[in-house]
Design an enzyme around this catalytic site. Structure first.
Site, PDB file in Angstrom:
ATOM      1  N   THR A  18      90.756 -34.408 118.868  1.00  0.00           N
ATOM      2  CA  THR A  18      92.034 -34.777 119.480  1.00  0.00           C
ATOM      3  C   THR A  18      92.651 -35.961 118.740  1.00  0.00           C
ATOM      4  O   THR A  18      92.012 -36.594 117.898  1.00  0.00           O
ATOM      5  CB  THR A  18      91.834 -35.164 120.955  1.00  0.00           C
ATOM      6  N   CYS A  19      93.886 -36.258 119.083  1.00  0.00           N
ATOM      7  CA  CYS A  19      94.607 -37.386 118.500  1.00  0.00           C
ATOM      8  C   CYS A  19      93.816 -38.674 118.723  1.00  0.00           C
ATOM      9  O   CYS A  19      93.355 -38.903 119.839  1.00  0.00           O
ATOM     10  CB  CYS A  19      95.977 -37.496 119.158  1.00  0.00           C
ATOM     11  N   PRO A  20      93.652 -39.535 117.727  1.00  0.00           N
ATOM     12  CA  PRO A  20      94.220 -39.471 116.367  1.00  0.00           C
ATOM     13  C   PRO A  20      93.217 -38.948 115.343  1.00  0.00           C
ATOM     14  O   PRO A  20      93.367 -39.228 114.158  1.00  0.00           O
ATOM     15  CB  PRO A  20      94.542 -40.926 116.085  1.00  0.00           C
ATOM     16  N   GLY A  21      92.205 -38.205 115.777  1.00  0.00           N
ATOM     17  CA  GLY A  21      91.147 -37.776 114.869  1.00  0.00           C
ATOM     18  C   GLY A  21      91.641 -37.080 113.612  1.00  0.00           C
ATOM     19  O   GLY A  21      91.283 -37.493 112.499  1.00  0.00           O
ATOM     20  N   ASP A  45      95.025 -29.449 117.385  1.00  0.00           N
ATOM     21  CA  ASP A  45      95.693 -30.401 118.272  1.00  0.00           C
ATOM     22  C   ASP A  45      97.202 -30.342 118.025  1.00  0.00           C
ATOM     23  O   ASP A  45      97.676 -30.740 116.955  1.00  0.00           O
ATOM     24  CB  ASP A  45      95.154 -31.806 117.996  1.00  0.00           C
TER      25      ASP A  45
END
Lengths: 80, 132
Positions: A18-21, A45
């Site tokens: 998920t953000c910010p991955g 995502d």
């Protein structure tokens, strides 16, 4: 093989992150890449799909293509 | 303005996670970031809290804890990742630590040291201050 005309030098599999991955994964690769490197970022995502182009625009790199693979997207990036 | 100085004074998980997310992306993008964890903002960093997962959560924080760790790294993992590739420093508030009778060994290993108010203000002088 992918549905894009671009053949990536590097592929980053950030699916399920998920953000910010996905963005953090991309930034890490961009920093160590030579100019002209084509990177495929795979993400599931939807927020990253729209946020990554914003970062690329600010950082001065090119978004070459976005491919919808059904359950994830491939963003093709060229470093400058 | 040369980066952000973020004052984290909340223990609520979604606020802490928002700070780590924004700070991490900024630092990775070569925007300098200082995070000053003070007051209740220190509590989520306690090793015991991180290990037990006993955070102060609202609806979004509860969902975060249910997510797979590989899919959604928690704030301390995000900070660690950001420190590896960007200009980000984290400091723990000396006054809050005195009140809590803790030292840096009681916290997860993300802090660069401890600071008082003057130390924080000196480092924040050229930065935009964000209070969370």
């Amino acid at each position: 093989m992918n549905d894009s005309e671009y053949d990536p030098d590097v592929t980053i599999d950030s699916r399920d992150a998920t953000c910010p991955g996905p963005l953090m994964d991309l930034i890490g690769k961009v920093k160590e890449a030579e100019p002209g490197t084509v990177i495929e970022l795979q993400t599931s995502d939807s927020g990253s799909k729209s946020d990554v182009p914003e970062w690329l625009d600010e950082a001065g790199h090119d978004l070459l293509d976005t491919v919808d693979n059904g359950d994830y997207w491939s963003l093709f990036v060229r470093t400058n | 303005m040369s980066g952000y100085a973020i004052v984290l004074a909340s223990r609520e998980l979604s606020r802490v996670q928002a700070v780590s997310t924004i700070a991490s992306v900024a630092a990775a993008s070569d925007v300098p970031v200082q995070v000053f964890a003070t007051m209740d903002g220190l509590l989520p960093f306690e090793k015991e809290t991180v290990e037990s997962g006993d955070f102060d959560v609202g609806p979004v924080g509860a969902k975060m804890l249910q997510a797979d760790g590989a899919e959604m790294p928690l704030f301390h993992e995000q900070f660690a990742q950001a420190k590896a590739i960007g200009d980000i420093e984290l400091y723990a508030c000396e006054m809050a630590m005195d009140l809590l009778e803790t030292d840096l060994d009681d916290y997860v290993e993300v802090f660069d040291g401890t600071l008082g108010v003057s130390g924080f203000l000196n480092r924040a002088r050229d930065k935009q201050v964000v209070f969370v």
